[in-house]
Scaffold this motif. Structure first.
Motif, PDB file in Angstrom:
ATOM      1  N   THR A  48      38.231  71.976  22.678  1.00  0.00           N
ATOM      2  CA  THR A  48      37.415  72.422  21.560  1.00  0.00           C
ATOM      3  C   THR A  48      36.638  73.666  21.980  1.00  0.00           C
ATOM      4  OG1 THR A  48      35.637  70.941  22.271  1.00  0.00           O
ATOM      5  CG2 THR A  48      37.164  70.113  20.588  1.00  0.00           C
ATOM      6  N   ALA A  49      36.153  74.407  21.008  1.00  0.00           N
ATOM      7  CA  ALA A  49      35.408  75.626  21.299  1.00  0.00           C
ATOM      8  C   ALA A  49      34.184  75.314  22.156  1.00  0.00           C
ATOM      9  CB  ALA A  49      34.979  76.289  19.994  1.00  0.00           C
ATOM     10  N   GLY A  50      33.887  76.213  23.087  1.00  0.00           N
ATOM     11  CA  GLY A  50      32.728  76.034  23.949  1.00  0.00           C
ATOM     12  C   GLY A  50      33.116  75.890  25.408  1.00  0.00           C
ATOM     13  N   SER A  51      32.163  75.435  26.213  1.00  0.00           N
ATOM     14  CA  SER A  51      32.370  75.305  27.662  1.00  0.00           C
ATOM     15  C   SER A  51      32.868  73.907  28.017  1.00  0.00           C
ATOM     16  CB  SER A  51      31.069  75.585  28.412  1.00  0.00           C
ATOM     17  OG  SER A  51      30.667  76.928  28.210  1.00  0.00           O
ATOM     18  N   HIS A  52      33.734  73.845  29.007  1.00  0.00           N
ATOM     19  CA  HIS A  52      34.291  72.574  29.480  1.00  0.00           C
ATOM     20  C   HIS A  52      34.467  72.626  30.993  1.00  0.00           C
ATOM     21  CE1 HIS A  52      35.479  71.144  25.404  1.00  0.00           C
ATOM     22  NE2 HIS A  52      35.616  72.448  25.172  1.00  0.00           N
ATOM     23  N   LYS A  53      34.354  71.485  31.623  1.00  0.00           N
ATOM     24  CA  LYS A  53      34.658  71.384  33.047  1.00  0.00           C
ATOM     25  C   LYS A  53      36.083  70.839  33.155  1.00  0.00           C
ATOM     26  CE  LYS A  53      31.453  70.089  35.883  1.00  0.00           C
ATOM     27  NZ  LYS A  53      31.268  71.296  36.713  1.00  0.00           N
ATOM     28  N   VAL A  54      36.993  71.645  33.672  1.00  0.00           N
ATOM     29  CA  VAL A  54      38.384  71.222  33.780  1.00  0.00           C
ATOM     30  C   VAL A  54      38.714  70.904  35.233  1.00  0.00           C
ATOM     31  CG1 VAL A  54      39.140  72.530  31.765  1.00  0.00           C
ATOM     32  CG2 VAL A  54      39.199  73.620  34.008  1.00  0.00           C
ATOM     33  N   LYS A  55      39.536  69.899  35.444  1.00  0.00           N
ATOM     34  CA  LYS A  55      40.019  69.578  36.776  1.00  0.00           C
ATOM     35  C   LYS A  55      41.389  68.926  36.649  1.00  0.00           C
ATOM     36  CE  LYS A  55      37.455  65.182  37.176  1.00  0.00           C
ATOM     37  NZ  LYS A  55      36.511  64.436  38.043  1.00  0.00           N
ATOM     38  N   GLY A  56      42.020  68.694  37.787  1.00  0.00           N
ATOM     39  CA  GLY A  56      43.327  68.050  37.779  1.00  0.00           C
ATOM     40  C   GLY A  56      44.339  68.798  36.930  1.00  0.00           C
ATOM     41  N   LYS A  57      45.110  68.045  36.150  1.00  0.00           N
ATOM     42  CA  LYS A  57      46.177  68.625  35.336  1.00  0.00           C
ATOM     43  C   LYS A  57      45.624  69.620  34.316  1.00  0.00           C
ATOM     44  CE  LYS A  57      50.107  67.384  32.414  1.00  0.00           C
ATOM     45  NZ  LYS A  57      50.883  66.263  31.819  1.00  0.00           N
ATOM     46  N   GLN A  58      44.435  69.355  33.807  1.00  0.00           N
ATOM     47  CA  GLN A  58      43.856  70.258  32.812  1.00  0.00           C
ATOM     48  C   GLN A  58      43.530  71.623  33.424  1.00  0.00           C
ATOM     49  OE1 GLN A  58      40.095  69.075  30.870  1.00  0.00           O
ATOM     50  NE2 GLN A  58      41.209  69.212  28.927  1.00  0.00           N
ATOM     51  N   ALA A  59      43.128  71.650  34.699  1.00  0.00           N
ATOM     52  CA  ALA A  59      42.889  72.921  35.382  1.00  0.00           C
ATOM     53  C   ALA A  59      44.193  73.706  35.509  1.00  0.00           C
ATOM     54  CB  ALA A  59      42.282  72.669  36.761  1.00  0.00           C
ATOM     55  N   LEU A  60      45.281  73.005  35.837  1.00  0.00           N
ATOM     56  CA  LEU A  60      46.586  73.656  35.917  1.00  0.00           C
ATOM     57  C   LEU A  60      46.991  74.215  34.555  1.00  0.00           C
ATOM     58  CD1 LEU A  60      49.199  74.318  37.485  1.00  0.00           C
ATOM     59  CD2 LEU A  60      50.036  72.041  36.846  1.00  0.00           C
ATOM     60  N   GLN A  61      46.720  73.459  33.502  1.00  0.00           N
ATOM     61  CA  GLN A  61      47.051  73.941  32.161  1.00  0.00           C
ATOM     62  C   GLN A  61      46.290  75.234  31.840  1.00  0.00           C
ATOM     63  OE1 GLN A  61      45.964  70.425  29.950  1.00  0.00           O
ATOM     64  NE2 GLN A  61      48.084  69.711  29.789  1.00  0.00           N
ATOM     65  N   TRP A  62      45.028  75.277  32.226  1.00  0.00           N
ATOM     66  CA  TRP A  62      44.240  76.488  31.982  1.00  0.00           C
ATOM     67  C   TRP A  62      44.868  77.688  32.696  1.00  0.00           C
ATOM     68  CZ3 TRP A  62      39.968  77.976  29.143  1.00  0.00           C
ATOM     69  CH2 TRP A  62      39.409  79.204  29.481  1.00  0.00           C
ATOM     70  N   LEU A  63      45.240  77.511  33.945  1.00  0.00           N
ATOM     71  CA  LEU A  63      45.776  78.606  34.735  1.00  0.00           C
ATOM     72  C   LEU A  63      47.163  79.036  34.273  1.00  0.00           C
ATOM     73  CD1 LEU A  63      44.612  77.367  38.241  1.00  0.00           C
ATOM     74  CD2 LEU A  63      43.709  79.322  37.001  1.00  0.00           C
ATOM     75  N   ARG A  64      47.926  78.112  33.643  1.00  0.00           N
ATOM     76  CA  ARG A  64      49.293  78.433  33.212  1.00  0.00           C
ATOM     77  C   ARG A  64      49.356  78.916  31.763  1.00  0.00           C
ATOM     78  NH1 ARG A  64      53.476  74.294  33.408  1.00  0.00           N
ATOM     79  NH2 ARG A  64      54.864  76.100  33.473  1.00  0.00           N
ATOM     80  N   THR A  65      48.298  78.726  31.009  1.00  0.00           N
ATOM     81  CA  THR A  65      48.325  79.108  29.589  1.00  0.00           C
ATOM     82  C   THR A  65      48.549  80.614  29.447  1.00  0.00           C
ATOM     83  OG1 THR A  65      46.930  77.280  28.859  1.00  0.00           O
ATOM     84  CG2 THR A  65      46.948  79.250  27.481  1.00  0.00           C
ATOM     85  N   ARG A  66      49.473  80.960  28.554  1.00  0.00           N
ATOM     86  CA  ARG A  66      49.770  82.364  28.297  1.00  0.00           C
ATOM     87  C   ARG A  66      49.819  82.637  26.793  1.00  0.00           C
ATOM     88  NH1 ARG A  66      55.484  85.255  29.439  1.00  0.00           N
ATOM     89  NH2 ARG A  66      56.090  83.070  29.292  1.00  0.00           N
ATOM     90  N   HIS A  67      50.597  81.826  26.060  1.00  0.00           N
ATOM     91  CA  HIS A  67      50.787  82.079  24.631  1.00  0.00           C
ATOM     92  C   HIS A  67      49.463  82.010  23.866  1.00  0.00           C
ATOM     93  CE1 HIS A  67      54.948  81.931  25.588  1.00  0.00           C
ATOM     94  NE2 HIS A  67      55.011  80.630  25.728  1.00  0.00           N
ATOM     95  N   ALA A  68      48.625  81.034  24.177  1.00  0.00           N
ATOM     96  CA  ALA A  68      47.384  80.859  23.423  1.00  0.00           C
ATOM     97  C   ALA A  68      46.406  82.010  23.651  1.00  0.00           C
ATOM     98  CB  ALA A  68      46.721  79.532  23.789  1.00  0.00           C
ATOM     99  N   TRP A  69      46.545  82.702  24.776  1.00  0.00           N
ATOM    100  CA  TRP A  69      45.670  83.857  25.031  1.00  0.00           C
ATOM    101  C   TRP A  69      46.262  85.134  24.435  1.00  0.00           C
ATOM    102  CZ3 TRP A  69      42.468  80.488  25.771  1.00  0.00           C
ATOM    103  CH2 TRP A  69      42.351  79.632  26.864  1.00  0.00           C
ATOM    104  N   GLY A  70      47.523  85.092  24.084  1.00  0.00           N
ATOM    105  CA  GLY A  70      48.140  86.245  23.445  1.00  0.00           C
ATOM    106  C   GLY A  70      49.074  87.057  24.316  1.00  0.00           C
ATOM    107  N   SER A  71      48.944  86.952  25.660  1.00  0.00           N
ATOM    108  CA  SER A  71      49.818  87.724  26.539  1.00  0.00           C
ATOM    109  C   SER A  71      49.622  87.288  27.978  1.00  0.00           C
ATOM    110  CB  SER A  71      49.518  89.225  26.431  1.00  0.00           C
ATOM    111  OG  SER A  71      48.271  89.525  27.023  1.00  0.00           O
ATOM    112  N   ASP A  72      50.537  87.766  28.827  1.00  0.00           N
ATOM    113  CA  ASP A  72      50.423  87.498  30.255  1.00  0.00           C
ATOM    114  C   ASP A  72      49.214  88.213  30.847  1.00  0.00           C
ATOM    115  OD1 ASP A  72      51.557  86.236  32.592  1.00  0.00           O
ATOM    116  OD2 ASP A  72      52.114  88.226  33.288  1.00  0.00           O
ATOM    117  N   LEU A  73      48.845  89.347  30.249  1.00  0.00           N
ATOM    118  CA  LEU A  73      47.679  90.087  30.742  1.00  0.00           C
ATOM    119  C   LEU A  73      46.399  89.287  30.524  1.00  0.00           C
ATOM    120  CD1 LEU A  73      48.577  93.641  29.376  1.00  0.00           C
ATOM    121  CD2 LEU A  73      49.090  92.662  31.625  1.00  0.00           C
TER     122      LEU A  73
END
Length: 533
Positions: free
Chosen positions: A242-267
């Motif tokens: 959800t919108a706002g700040s979150h503490k991510v760890k484990g698999k969710q941290a990996l998801q954050w680092l691998r996300t590309r499409h939702a941010w709009g680009s690899d950049l």
């Protein structure tokens, strides 16, 4: 029983104390000397056993951690990068290449990364980031190159299999599959001219272990995000917040680092990774892990199991020392940037370096110029007595054969026509009448250099450089040439005199480097509308 004898009694008002109370030669507890000696001997024995036992366990655990670490060859490709010269205090910068592998060669990585069809394939280096520590260790930089950047990959030999891969022009994330991390390191060195001391790689499972050991990292999104497959774009990391700040760890941290499409680009993925790492560094700085044995043990286990490193830093002590050096840098002196880039003219899905702006970043790293404006330069290039000495030419200019090569081609621009011939004519007008264009060479070089093959021609090469206004620091010995050779690079595409080069200043970064300061806690990712919910 106590491990140590009781403290001696303070003297009493009547002159008593340890010999007081009318008991001559009495022990601390008032007992006879023989009993006191037995107590001391027993206490000392027990204490020695405890100390030796603890030390033995500590040594075994240290060896256990060392045994966790996987090591590899520092460089497995052709590279000519040289270390930055020490500053006046004898200090040199430290450069570490961090590579995130998409390896799916284990059940754990397949489960985390999906794509079972990729199991057994050589891993790709989907995350590549150079960590630069200044010579004085007061500032640091984290510089990413997008995975879909087209670059020249040098000839590499895989140290594990002995297989040799020819030089090629391709996507930088493929370098990991063409000779391992050492090939990626050589690719970076050739692109940037920055000498890289070490590399580290981490896979999907390693990211999860490290995130759990740290206890989570704070991230932020401006809108609800769900990186899921769509009708037009398959795949997705599965990140849902959800919108706002979150503490991510484990698999969710990996998801954050691998996300590309939702941010709009690899950049934009590189930006999200920089935010994560900045937040992780702030988190570690705020934690008292070095006084919390449990936390320290968890981190040590996770780090040694998660990282593969170049062999020269393949011990717990050396990794710990590296961590402490990075930990000592204030967060407001840490700057994250992405290599300035433009769309690849050969493929709109790829990018290539923005030659002028990218080279400015590489020069700042080579010269150890801070990427932030919050401190003073460490002066890595200012050691006294390191200026290039002038040598006497061996022959008159008219007797010297000089080859001129056109290396003005870049990843985005074609070579300037007849450039070698034009500079050869300039040299002839300055007395080097035997200067001639080498039309057989097809080269690409960011910087203009004057090369010579042996020491007896160094003075002649310097004379050629002076006549063209090229600094003596650009005069290099090379076994790739047979005589004095001027390599006209992309920094000199026009004009008859070499353009004066201005030294970059601290914090003077190109506008398209997407710089983020490590102390900025207000960074929040925008979500591409398709992936909002």
């Amino acid at each position: 029983m106590s491990l140590t004898p009781r403290e001696p009694r303070e003297p009493s008002a009547d002159g008593g104390g340890r010999h007081g109370g009318g008991r001559r030669g009495g022990g601390p507890d008032g007992g006879p000397p023989r009993r006191r000696r037995r107590v001391l001997r027993w206490s000392a024995t027990v204490l020695a056993v405890v100390i030796l036992g603890t030390a033995g366990a500590g040594y075994l655990y240290y060896e256990h951690l060392n045994g966790n670490i996987r090591k590899g060859q520092r460089s497995s490709g052709d590279s000519k990068a040289k270390r930055t010269e020490p500053n006046a205090a004898g200090q040199t910068p430290l450069n570490i290449l961090l590579i995130g592998s998409d390896s799916r060669n284990s059940d754990e990585n397949v489960k985390l990364g999906g794509s079972k069809d990729s199991r057994g394939n050589p891993p790709l280096g989907d995350v590549q980031m150079l960590i630069h520590l200044s010579a004085d260790r007061k500032s640091a930089a984290m510089v990413s190159i997008p995975r879909d950047t087209r670059v020249d990959i040098p000839k590499c030999t895989d140290p594990a299999t002995g297989k040799t891969y020819p030089a090629t022009n391709g996507i930088i994330n493929e370098s990991l599959a063409r000779g391992g991390a050492g090939c990626t390191l050589a690719t970076w060195e050739n692109l940037t001219g920055v000498y890289i001391d070490h590399w580290m790689t981490i896979d999907f499972a390693g990211v999860v272990r490290m995130a759990d050991a740290i206890g989570g990292v704070d991230v932020c999104v401006k809108q609800n995000v769900w990186d899921h497959p769509t009708a037009s774009v398959p795949g997705g990391s599965g990140l849902k917040l959800t919108a706002g700040s979150h503490k991510v760890k484990g698999k969710q941290a990996l998801q954050w680092l691998r996300t590309r499409h939702a941010w709009g680009s690899d950049l934009m993925r590189a930006r999200a990774q920089h935010m994560y790492l900045n937040s992780m560094i702030r988190t570690l700085k705020n934690q008292n892990v070095f006084t919390d044995t449990g936390r320290l043990t968890d981190l040590a286990e996770a780090a040694t199991k998660s990282l593969q490193v170049s062999e020269e830093i393949g011990t717990v002590k050396k990794l710990y020392d590296l961590g402490m050096e990075l930990k000592s840098v204030p967060t407001d002196r840490i700057t994250s940037v992405t290599m300035p880039n433009v769309t690849d003219p050969q493929n709109a899905d790829h990018v290539v370096p923005d030659a002028t702006n990218a080279d400015k970043v590489w020069q700042m790293l080579r010269d150890d110029v801070p990427l932030d404006k919050n401190g003073k330069a460490s002066g890595a290039k200012k050691k006294t007595g390191t200026s290039t000495p002038t040598k006497t030419p061996s022959v008159d200019p008219g007797s010297l054969g000089v080859q001129v090569q056109n290396a003005t081609r870049t990843s985005t621009e074609l070579p300037v026509g007849q450039r070698a011939s034009a500079i050869a004519q300039v040299l002839a007008g300055k007395g080097f009448t035997r200067a001639a264009a080498d039309t057989t060479a097809t080269l690409s070089a960011d910087k203009t250099v004057v090369q010579y093959p042996s020491a007896d021609l160094e003075g002649d090469a310097q004379a050629v450089a002076k006549s063209l206004g090229i600094p003596l620091s650009a005069v290099k010995k090379s076994t790739a040439v047979s005589g004095v050779t001027v390599v006209v690079g992309a920094d000199w595409r026009t004009g008859s005199a070499y353009p004066k080069q201005s030294s970059p200043k601290a914090g003077d970064l190109p506008s398209n480097s997407d710089a983020i300061n490590g102390s900025d806690t207000k960074q929040c990712m925008d979500v591409y509308k398709v992936y909002q919910w």
